[in-house]
Design an enzyme around this catalytic site. Structure first.
Site, PDB file in Angstrom:
ATOM      1  N   CYS A  11      11.399  34.342  22.215  1.00  5.87           N
ATOM      2  CA  CYS A  11      12.599  33.798  22.178  1.00  5.87           C
ATOM      3  C   CYS A  11      12.622  32.917  20.746  1.00  5.87           C
ATOM      4  CB  CYS A  11      12.420  32.692  23.511  1.00  5.87           C
ATOM      5  SG  CYS A  11      12.280  33.580  24.851  1.00  5.87           S
ATOM      6  N   HIS A  41      17.427  27.237  22.393  1.00  3.94           N
ATOM      7  CA  HIS A  41      17.218  28.454  23.123  1.00  3.94           C
ATOM      8  C   HIS A  41      17.759  28.030  24.501  1.00  3.94           C
ATOM      9  CE1 HIS A  41      15.479  32.011  25.102  1.00  3.94           C
ATOM     10  NE2 HIS A  41      14.410  31.122  25.619  1.00  3.94           N
ATOM     11  N   ASN A  75      18.856  33.506  30.238  1.00  3.60           N
ATOM     12  CA  ASN A  75      17.758  33.557  29.169  1.00  3.60           C
ATOM     13  C   ASN A  75      17.810  34.955  28.459  1.00  3.60           C
ATOM     14  OD1 ASN A  75      15.571  33.738  27.392  1.00  3.60           O
ATOM     15  ND2 ASN A  75      14.202  32.588  28.938  1.00  3.60           N
TER      16      ASN A  75
END
Ligand code: UT7
Length: 326
Positions: free
Chosen positions: A114, A250, A280
């Site tokens: 990520c 993020h 996500n």
């Protein structure tokens, strides 16, 4: 000396929407639980046969147009992904170069989960400041639905597919440049987020793996690490949080984002949240969120962004940058 400038942004998401209500029919979960614990309402899912490079291509074309450059000007492609088109080789950056029709370009993937987009920006900044490259395409793109186990309610409600891309260019002036990037990792926590490969000898080869996550442990470490990383970034650049126009982190969980935003002293209106619409999307989440702010007319040339990310590895990073797209 050359400075690296965040010249443009583009993003693309697949058409298919997977809602919380649909997930209720697949696993033992509820819209209420997902919304309360994560802030996620829905996520996008790539069509059968739609690859990470396909999503990246559409995002990259937008970024190239908005930077007002020719695709041939790009001399480096840095592609952050944990869901490449192929295992090991060729890199998805090379596939993207081919799909874009660029023949003579350095191209490689980076694996920082990520945090991949921020790692990618740091690579672009270093290449440009050293004078080795002038125009870098940084991509974060994922088809996480390919590695999600849709029988595991602790992970399948979280992840989605999408792509974001940015053009970073060299400038003689520090005005509107990327000011600072910090990247780090602690491999001692490697087992918090893993996609294990099947052992040697298993029929079908080493593929067919799924994301496994120690969610609660990751959550706690993410809040602590990101908050101190952002505070350190501001301190290192002699800046108060009031100087930031948008905090674009993020998008893993709205509770992580809110907690970090509060620790850094940022009011809600400066904290960008897109996790509700897209879930996500790992390396794609930050450029997708920047794009959302740009396309809705909120993020403008000259605005100062604070980016931060945390992910498998464990890796993390933050970036303080002006946005330079008209
Ligand atoms: O992007 C890379 C970095 N990733 C992250 O930063 C993710 C960090 N982690 C998280 O966002 C959160 O930890 C989760 C959203 C994954 C989980 O939230 P949590 O508040 O940490 O829940 P938990 O794991 O402590 O689980 C609480 C309960 C458990 O039940 P019991 O043991 O209390 O009976 C779980 O089994 O919630 C249960 N649970 C669910 N219930 C309904 C877990 N997943 C679900 C679900 N639906 N989907």
């Amino acid at each position: 000396m050359s400075f690296a400038v965040f010249k443009s942004i583009g993003a693309y998401v697949p058409e298919k929407i997977l809602s919380n209500e649909e997930l209720e029919k697949i696993v033992d979960t509820s819209d209420e639980w997902i919304l309360k614990r994560t802030g996620i309402k829905e996520r996008r899912i790539a069509a059968d046969g739609e690859l990470t490079s396909d999503l990246a291509l559409k995002a990259s074309i937008k970024a190239i147009e908005r930077a007002k450059i020719n695709k041939e000007d790009i001399d480096l492609i840095v592609f952050a992904t944990i869901t490449p088109d192929f295992l090991c080789m060729p890199s998805t950056a090379c596939i993207l170069a081919d799909k874009l029709g660029i023949k003579n370009v350095a191209a490689f993937d980076i694996s920082a989960a990520c945090s991949g987009f921020i790692y990618g920006l740091s690579v672009a900044k270093a290449y440009i400041e050293s004078g080795m490259k002038k125009t870098v395409l940084v991509v974060g793109a994922e088809t996480l639905s390919r590695i999600v186990d849709y029988t595991d309610r602790t992970t399948c409600v979280l992840f989605g597919d999408g792509a974001g891309a940015a053009i970073i260019t060299a400038s003689e002036s520090r005005e509107n440049a990327i000011l600072d990037i910090h990247t780090s990792a602690d491999g001692g926590y490697w087992d918090f987020l893993v996609t294990p490969l099947a052992p040697k000898g298993v029929e079908g080869g080493i593929c067919g793996s799924h994301i496994k996550m120690k969610g609660n442990e990751t959550f706690k470490l993410a809040v602590k690490t990101l908050a101190s990383d952002c505070v350190n970034m501001l301190k290192a650049n002699n800046m108060e949080s009031s100087a930031i126009d948008y905090f674009i982190p993020h998008q893993a969980n709205y509770r992580i984002i809110k907690a970090v935003g509060e620790s850094v002293g940022l009011p809600d209106e400066k904290v960008v949240l897109t996790v509700g619409k897209y879930g996500n999307t790992s390396a794609a989440s930050i450029p997708m969120a920047i794009n959302e702010m740009y396309e809705t007319g909120k993020l403008k040339k000259g605005h100062l962004m604070l980016l931060d990310a945390f992910g498998g590895g464990l890796t993390w990073g933050s970036c303080l940058s002006y946005f330079d797209c008209e």
